[in-house]
Scaffold this motif. Structure first.
Motif, PDB file in Angstrom:
ATOM      1  N   GLN A  85      15.076 -10.518  -5.170  1.00 43.04           N
ATOM      2  CA  GLN A  85      14.939 -11.002  -3.804  1.00 43.04           C
ATOM      3  C   GLN A  85      16.216 -10.693  -3.039  1.00 43.04           C
ATOM      4  N   ARG A  86      16.039 -10.140  -1.829  1.00 42.86           N
ATOM      5  CA  ARG A  86      17.186  -9.847  -0.965  1.00 42.86           C
ATOM      6  C   ARG A  86      16.979 -10.581   0.360  1.00 42.86           C
ATOM      7  N   GLU A  87      17.998 -11.329   0.797  1.00 43.84           N
ATOM      8  CA  GLU A  87      17.917 -12.085   2.034  1.00 43.84           C
ATOM      9  C   GLU A  87      19.249 -12.027   2.761  1.00 43.84           C
ATOM     10  N   ARG A  88      19.159 -12.150   4.083  1.00 47.39           N
ATOM     11  CA  ARG A  88      20.357 -12.089   4.893  1.00 47.39           C
ATOM     12  C   ARG A  88      21.021 -13.457   4.918  1.00 47.39           C
ATOM     13  N   VAL A  89      22.342 -13.438   4.898  1.00 45.92           N
ATOM     14  CA  VAL A  89      23.140 -14.652   5.013  1.00 45.92           C
ATOM     15  C   VAL A  89      24.269 -14.356   5.982  1.00 45.92           C
ATOM     16  N   ALA A  90      24.989 -15.391   6.315  1.00 49.42           N
ATOM     17  CA  ALA A  90      26.117 -15.198   7.225  1.00 49.42           C
ATOM     18  C   ALA A  90      27.156 -14.283   6.596  1.00 49.42           C
ATOM     19  N   GLY A  91      27.483 -13.204   7.288  1.00 45.57           N
ATOM     20  CA  GLY A  91      28.504 -12.279   6.797  1.00 45.57           C
ATOM     21  C   GLY A  91      27.992 -11.233   5.838  1.00 45.57           C
ATOM     22  N   GLY A  92      26.673 -11.129   5.604  1.00 48.56           N
ATOM     23  CA  GLY A  92      26.189 -10.096   4.692  1.00 48.56           C
ATOM     24  C   GLY A  92      24.792 -10.375   4.184  1.00 48.56           C
ATOM     25  N   TYR A  93      24.628 -10.395   2.880  1.00 46.91           N
ATOM     26  CA  TYR A  93      23.328 -10.558   2.254  1.00 46.91           C
ATOM     27  C   TYR A  93      23.504 -11.252   0.903  1.00 46.91           C
ATOM     28  N   ARG A  94      22.392 -11.822   0.451  1.00 49.92           N
ATOM     29  CA  ARG A  94      22.358 -12.456  -0.876  1.00 49.92           C
ATOM     30  C   ARG A  94      21.235 -11.795  -1.671  1.00 49.92           C
ATOM     31  N   ILE A  95      21.569 -11.410  -2.902  1.00 48.61           N
ATOM     32  CA  ILE A  95      20.593 -10.789  -3.794  1.00 48.61           C
ATOM     33  C   ILE A  95      20.504 -11.635  -5.050  1.00 48.61           C
ATOM     34  N   SER A  96      19.297 -11.973  -5.438  1.00 47.29           N
ATOM     35  CA  SER A  96      19.076 -12.749  -6.658  1.00 47.29           C
ATOM     36  C   SER A  96      17.884 -12.182  -7.395  1.00 47.29           C
ATOM     37  N   GLY A  97      17.819 -12.464  -8.704  1.00 44.25           N
ATOM     38  CA  GLY A  97      16.714 -11.953  -9.494  1.00 44.25           C
ATOM     39  C   GLY A  97      16.869 -12.241 -10.961  1.00 44.25           C
ATOM     40  N   VAL A  98      15.837 -11.883 -11.732  1.00 43.64           N
ATOM     41  CA  VAL A  98      15.794 -12.105 -13.178  1.00 43.64           C
ATOM     42  C   VAL A  98      15.476 -10.776 -13.850  1.00 43.64           C
ATOM     43  N   ARG A  99      16.129 -10.548 -15.002  1.00 43.44           N
ATOM     44  CA  ARG A  99      15.870  -9.349 -15.790  1.00 43.44           C
ATOM     45  C   ARG A  99      15.764  -9.728 -17.262  1.00 43.44           C
ATOM     46  N   SER A 100      14.825  -9.075 -17.963  1.00 47.16           N
ATOM     47  CA  SER A 100      14.702  -9.251 -19.408  1.00 47.16           C
ATOM     48  C   SER A 100      15.643  -8.287 -20.089  1.00 47.16           C
ATOM     49  N   VAL A 101      16.417  -8.788 -21.043  1.00 52.52           N
ATOM     50  CA  VAL A 101      17.411  -7.980 -21.746  1.00 52.52           C
ATOM     51  C   VAL A 101      17.317  -8.266 -23.230  1.00 52.52           C
ATOM     52  N   GLY A 102      18.243  -7.691 -23.995  1.00 56.54           N
ATOM     53  CA  GLY A 102      18.271  -7.878 -25.434  1.00 56.54           C
ATOM     54  C   GLY A 102      17.369  -6.887 -26.143  1.00 56.54           C
ATOM     55  N   SER A 103      17.160  -7.099 -27.410  1.00 54.82           N
ATOM     56  CA  SER A 103      16.345  -6.221 -28.241  1.00 54.82           C
ATOM     57  C   SER A 103      14.969  -6.847 -28.433  1.00 54.82           C
ATOM     58  N   MET A 112      20.558 -13.566 -12.172  1.00 54.33           N
ATOM     59  CA  MET A 112      21.748 -13.031 -11.496  1.00 54.33           C
ATOM     60  C   MET A 112      21.624 -13.257 -10.004  1.00 54.33           C
ATOM     61  N   GLU A 113      22.768 -13.565  -9.404  1.00 47.26           N
ATOM     62  CA  GLU A 113      22.797 -13.769  -7.958  1.00 47.26           C
ATOM     63  C   GLU A 113      24.189 -13.441  -7.444  1.00 47.26           C
ATOM     64  N   PHE A 114      24.231 -12.709  -6.333  1.00 38.46           N
ATOM     65  CA  PHE A 114      25.538 -12.427  -5.751  1.00 38.46           C
ATOM     66  C   PHE A 114      25.389 -12.280  -4.253  1.00 38.46           C
ATOM     67  N   GLU A 115      26.504 -12.489  -3.584  1.00 41.37           N
ATOM     68  CA  GLU A 115      26.583 -12.315  -2.134  1.00 41.37           C
ATOM     69  C   GLU A 115      27.643 -11.252  -1.832  1.00 41.37           C
ATOM     70  N   GLY A 116      27.371 -10.449  -0.849  1.00 40.51           N
ATOM     71  CA  GLY A 116      28.314  -9.396  -0.482  1.00 40.51           C
ATOM     72  C   GLY A 116      27.972  -8.815   0.862  1.00 40.51           C
ATOM     73  N   GLY A 117      28.687  -7.770   1.240  1.00 47.23           N
ATOM     74  CA  GLY A 117      28.460  -7.093   2.506  1.00 47.23           C
ATOM     75  C   GLY A 117      28.826  -5.628   2.414  1.00 47.23           C
ATOM     76  N   GLY A 118      28.210  -4.828   3.256  1.00 43.31           N
ATOM     77  CA  GLY A 118      28.497  -3.395   3.244  1.00 43.31           C
ATOM     78  C   GLY A 118      27.849  -2.683   2.069  1.00 43.31           C
ATOM     79  N   ILE A 119      28.319  -1.496   1.817  1.00 38.98           N
ATOM     80  CA  ILE A 119      27.734  -0.640   0.789  1.00 38.98           C
ATOM     81  C   ILE A 119      28.556  -0.601  -0.497  1.00 38.98           C
ATOM     82  N   ARG A 120      29.752  -1.213  -0.475  1.00 43.43           N
ATOM     83  CA  ARG A 120      30.622  -1.115  -1.643  1.00 43.43           C
ATOM     84  C   ARG A 120      29.982  -1.669  -2.914  1.00 43.43           C
ATOM     85  N   PRO A 121      29.274  -2.841  -2.893  1.00 41.74           N
ATOM     86  CA  PRO A 121      28.658  -3.334  -4.131  1.00 41.74           C
ATOM     87  C   PRO A 121      27.647  -2.356  -4.731  1.00 41.74           C
TER      88      PRO A 121
END
Length: 368
Positions: A85-103, A112-121
């Motif tokens: 899921q990607r949503e706009r927040v003040a100063g950039g965007y917030r991305i959150s989601g779930v992934r299956s990992v392991g063997s 996982m969830e993070f907030e950032g801005g621009g293209i650097r991430p």
């Protein structure tokens, strides 16, 4: 290189114009850093570059109960699936989601969830796409293009090398030789055709020059002969003898010039044989009266085995010119020695002072 830069520009443009795809790829790339021991590695805990806020935790394993509030997808589905899921927040965007990992033996799920801005991430995602969709495909393509260029260039240069060999083998004495025109490529065919046309023009020019020289030499014979007969009517004396010698020298030079122009057009048949000894005897017998009149002697020696393939008239001219030159330049009553053989060779010796050492390198130049 330009193609690679253009390809990279296309990849960057496509991904930056699709932020949802970038978000999915970014979470998948970060989840790929996890291992099968349910211990989060340091680089996964660090998060993507430029993230203002990064959260990652294990939310479901075979030994840990599920956290439904963290596994619920944006559409309300509570099943265990990958989602982003990607949503706009003040100063950039917030991305959150779930992934299956392991063997397959030890699977677990990451939130996982993070907030950032621009293209650097997204730099790792774009870099990974450039490697997979630009660098890796271009390596075999570049190798194939290099091999193709090598084969193509060698194929193009092969007729050029053959033309180069034929140019080096051109004989100045045979003006009829031309370069063989290859069937392809068109550029080489055009070049070889241009060279052949240049050779045709050069041969035509040389033919005109030879014709002019022959005509000039032929036309000079008549006035020189008239001049020689007129000198015989002058009273005897040193002046008449000097003029007579000069006239005879001019007549001989004109004759040699005419012989030279005719010799350049001689064609020697493959089965035409000439006996050097027989020709030598004829010329010596012909010039002996002239030698006696000059109080000179011509000696002829045949050492045998002197039959060659050649043009008889040209060899007659060689004999006559050599003997006449010897009669003109030899000192006193010394003999002229003509030797034939052994084998295909002749020599004329006049016992004179010889040729200056400084002039030896130029004796075969026509201007000398």
């Amino acid at each position: 290189m330009l193609f690679a830069i253009f390809d990279v520009a296309i990849v960057v443009f496509l991904y930056t114009s699709q932020p949802e795809s970038l978000a999915e790829e970014l979470l998948t790339l970060e989840a790929g850093k996890a291992n099968s021991t349910e211990t989060l590695p340091r680089d996964l805990l660090a998060g993507p570059p430029g993230a203002k806020r990064w959260v990652v935790r294990i939310v479901d394993t075979p030994h840990r109960p599920r956290a439904p509030e963290q596994l619920r997808a944006p559409n309300g589905t509570a099943r265990l699936i990958d989602w982003t899921q990607r949503e706009r927040v003040a100063g950039g965007y917030r991305i959150s989601g779930v992934r299956s990992v392991g063997s397959p033996q030890h699977p677990y799920w990451l939130f996982m969830e993070f907030e950032g801005g621009g293209i650097r991430p997204y730099a790792p995602v774009i870099g990974n796409e450039i490697v997979q969709h630009v660098a890796l495909p271009l390596i075999p393509l570049s190798v194939l293009m290099l091999l193709f260029n090598i084969v193509a260039v060698r194929r193009v240069l092969r007729p050029l090398r053959r033309a180069e060999s034929e140019v080096d083998a051109l004989d100045p004495e045979n003006g009829l030789t031309r370069l063989s025109e290859p069937p392809s490529p068109r550029e080489v065919v055009t070049l070889v055709s241009a060279v052949n046309r240049a050779l045709d023009r050069l041969e035509a020019t040389m033919g005109t020059l030879r014709l002019f020289t022959a005509n000039a030499a032929h036309e000079l014979r008549t006035p020189l002969s008239i001049m020689q007969m007129a000198l015989m009517q002058l009273p005897p004396g040193k002046e008449r003898d000097a003029l007579r010698n000069d006239t005879e020298m001019m007549i001989r030079l004109v004759g040699q010039l005419l012989d030279l122009t005719q010799a350049e057009s001689l064609v020697v048949e493959a089965d035409q044989r000439v006996d050097l000894a027989g020709v030598g005897r004829e010329i010596v017998a012909e010039l002996t009266p002239k030698a006696y009149a000059m109080d000179r002697e011509i000696r002829f020696t045949d050492l045998g085995a002197a039959t060659i393939a050649g043009h008889r008239e040209a060899i007659v001219r060689i004999y006559r010119n050599l003997i006449e030159n010897a009669l003109s330049h030899a000192p006193g009553p010394t003999p002229i020695e003509v030797v034939v053989g052994p084998g295909p060779q002749i020599s004329v010796r006049d016992h004179g002072k010889g040729i200056e050492e400084s002039d030896l390198a130029f004796i075969f130049d026509r201007a000398c």
